[in-house]
Design an enzyme around this catalytic site. Sequence first.
Site, short mmCIF file in Angstrom:
data_model
loop_
_atom_site.label_atom_id
_atom_site.label_comp_id
_atom_site.label_asym_id
_atom_site.label_seq_id
_atom_site.Cartn_x
_atom_site.Cartn_y
_atom_site.Cartn_z
CE LYS A 103 5.45 -3.96 -3.82
NZ LYS A 103 4.86 -3.75 -2.47
NE ARG A 157 1.94 -12.81 -4.73
CZ ARG A 157 1.72 -12.46 -3.46
NH1 ARG A 157 1.03 -13.23 -2.66
NH2 ARG A 157 2.18 -11.34 -2.98
CE1 TYR A 196 4.88 13.02 16.05
CE2 TYR A 196 3.43 14.72 15.19
CZ TYR A 196 3.62 13.44 15.69
OH TYR A 196 2.56 12.59 15.79
CG ASP A 246 -1.92 -1.04 -6.37
OD1 ASP A 246 -0.82 -0.44 -6.36
OD2 ASP A 246 -2.12 -2.11 -5.79
CG PHE A 303 0.39 -15.05 1.12
CD1 PHE A 303 -0.84 -14.42 1.19
CD2 PHE A 303 1.52 -14.26 1.00
CE1 PHE A 303 -0.94 -13.04 1.13
CE2 PHE A 303 1.43 -12.88 0.93
CZ PHE A 303 0.20 -12.27 1.01
CG PHE A 363 -1.87 -7.08 -4.26
CD1 PHE A 363 -1.01 -8.00 -4.84
CD2 PHE A 363 -1.52 -6.52 -3.03
CE1 PHE A 363 0.17 -8.35 -4.21
CE2 PHE A 363 -0.34 -6.88 -2.41
CZ PHE A 363 0.52 -7.80 -3.00
CB THR A 364 -2.68 -10.42 -0.81
OG1 THR A 364 -1.51 -9.62 -0.94
CG2 THR A 364 -2.51 -11.69 -1.63
N1 F0G Z 1 -0.34 -3.30 -4.38
C1 F0G Z 1 0.44 -4.11 -5.10
C2 F0G Z 1 0.16 -4.31 -6.55
C3 F0G Z 1 1.51 -4.76 -4.47
O1 F0G Z 1 2.29 -5.56 -5.20
C4 F0G Z 1 1.74 -4.55 -3.10
C5 F0G Z 1 2.82 -5.24 -2.40
C6 F0G Z 1 0.89 -3.69 -2.39
C7 F0G Z 1 -0.14 -3.08 -3.07
C8 F0G Z 1 1.05 -3.44 -0.92
O2 F0G Z 1 2.14 -2.66 -0.69
O3 F0G Z 1 3.69 -4.12 0.62
O4 F0G Z 1 3.99 -1.64 0.54
O5 F0G Z 1 2.12 -2.62 1.80
N2 F0G Z 1 3.39 -6.23 -2.89
C9 F0G Z 1 4.52 -6.94 -2.32
C10 F0G Z 1 4.89 -8.06 -3.24
C11 F0G Z 1 4.35 -7.35 -0.91
O6 F0G Z 1 5.79 -8.81 -2.86
O7 F0G Z 1 4.33 -8.17 -4.31
P1 F0G Z 1 3.03 -2.77 0.66
#
Ligand code: F0G
Length: 463
Positions: free
Chosen positions: A263, A387, A77, A220, A454, A129-130
Amino acid sequence: MEKNKIKHSWAEPFKIKMVELLKMTTSAKRRKAIIEAGYNTFLLKSEDVYIDLLTDSGTSAMSDRQWAGMMLGDEAYAGSTNFYHLEEAVKAVYGYKYVIPTHQGRGAENILSKVLIKKGDIIPGNMYFTTTRLHQELAGGIFQDVIIDEAHDSANTHPFKGNIDLGKLDMLVKKHGPEKIPYICVAVTVNMAGGQPISMGNLKELRAYTKKHGIKIILDMTRVAENAYFIQQKEKGYSGKSIRWIVKEICSLTDGATMSAKKDALVNIGGFLALNDKEDYEEASNLVVVYEGLHTYGGLAGRDMEAMAIGIVESVSDLHIKARVGQVIYLGEKLRDMDIPITEPIGGHGIFIDAKRFLPHLTQDQFPAQTLAAELYVDAGVRTMERGIVSAGRNPKTGKNYYPDLELVRLTIPRRVYTQAHMDVIAESVCNVFKNRNKIKGLKMVYEPKYLRFFQARFEKLK
Ligand code: F0G
């Protein structure tokens, strides 16, 4: 033609030891599946997909070394050995002082936003970013786009469309005062602009500017190695530097980072928050206990941290990144040769088709990119994602839809997963849909969730 066109003098720097068999379906079955999924590729079952280009997130093939690392999971843990391996990797490769694991990128974004943002603060960024923007808003912040104008034009071939427009940033500083701007969020590369990089020169100028005003830079760093590749290939003075060296220089110009390790870092799950400031770190390492788990596991199993530590090191290998981006460019050049309108220059993690130019007879309210993603799936079972207007969502103050200039379909290439022959099949399918594009009808939205719509919105075909 791109000035620094990258040649195909590369091959995958690995050989294949294990395979996963793919299933092919018929177009009639796919038509039925997409209707059931409400024309949203996120709602398809993966077993109904032939080639999955939904995302490059968590879809990488791990190396034999990473899999071996999984067997060395120390599932304690507290104080797991694997956490210390992760910490070592982050320090050695990225150079940050403190690291807190999180279950994925958005876990780190949540913690960071809670630590640094006060209600009413302005958070500039090189395009949104979303999940990042949503966490900033949930913490009371207001996102402001300060990317250069070229990034909003898919046909513009500026080599560093991820660059910050320092004039736009300066206007925000003058209007609100630097005390209202705790940090600027800098994405490397910029996902929503088409995987576009920021130059080292721009980052250096930004560092000088923010230092003067006491504003932090938070990366990021989700696709930092891919960004480093473009710097190596296109920026003066970097052709002789290794990816690892460039990655470290990028990080050295910043105060911290959020990372979705799903990624660049070649793992199926995981992320982290990295910081240099001790006080910020202490607050974050306290908060992570509330949202993710103890600060030495942050919602991850020990084995996941081990795979991440190994993946971080593999991700900055020159051979790896050349083949990774090389494959994306291979597909992009094929599509370009077939006159498919794509975002230029070709970015790091996928090809972004310009749905406005592909389906010029649809208005943005008829969801051209959502429509095109559904059509591509039906044609040959290739799953892509929207997108555009659906991803952009609504302005939280006015409740009105954002109308982004970019209305794109992303063909995202998972790392180390598909071969060049898959790229050929994908290109043929896109070409097929392009030939019949005039017959394609748009969509209407029939269900809209409140957050990140989305992922779960549903659509029906317009008559
Ligand atoms: N920042 C960027 C630039 C991203 O592309 C993503 C995720 C995140 C933050 C968030 O990271 O998914 O690990 O919580 N992008 C994915 C995509 C979902 O399909 O582009 P996460």
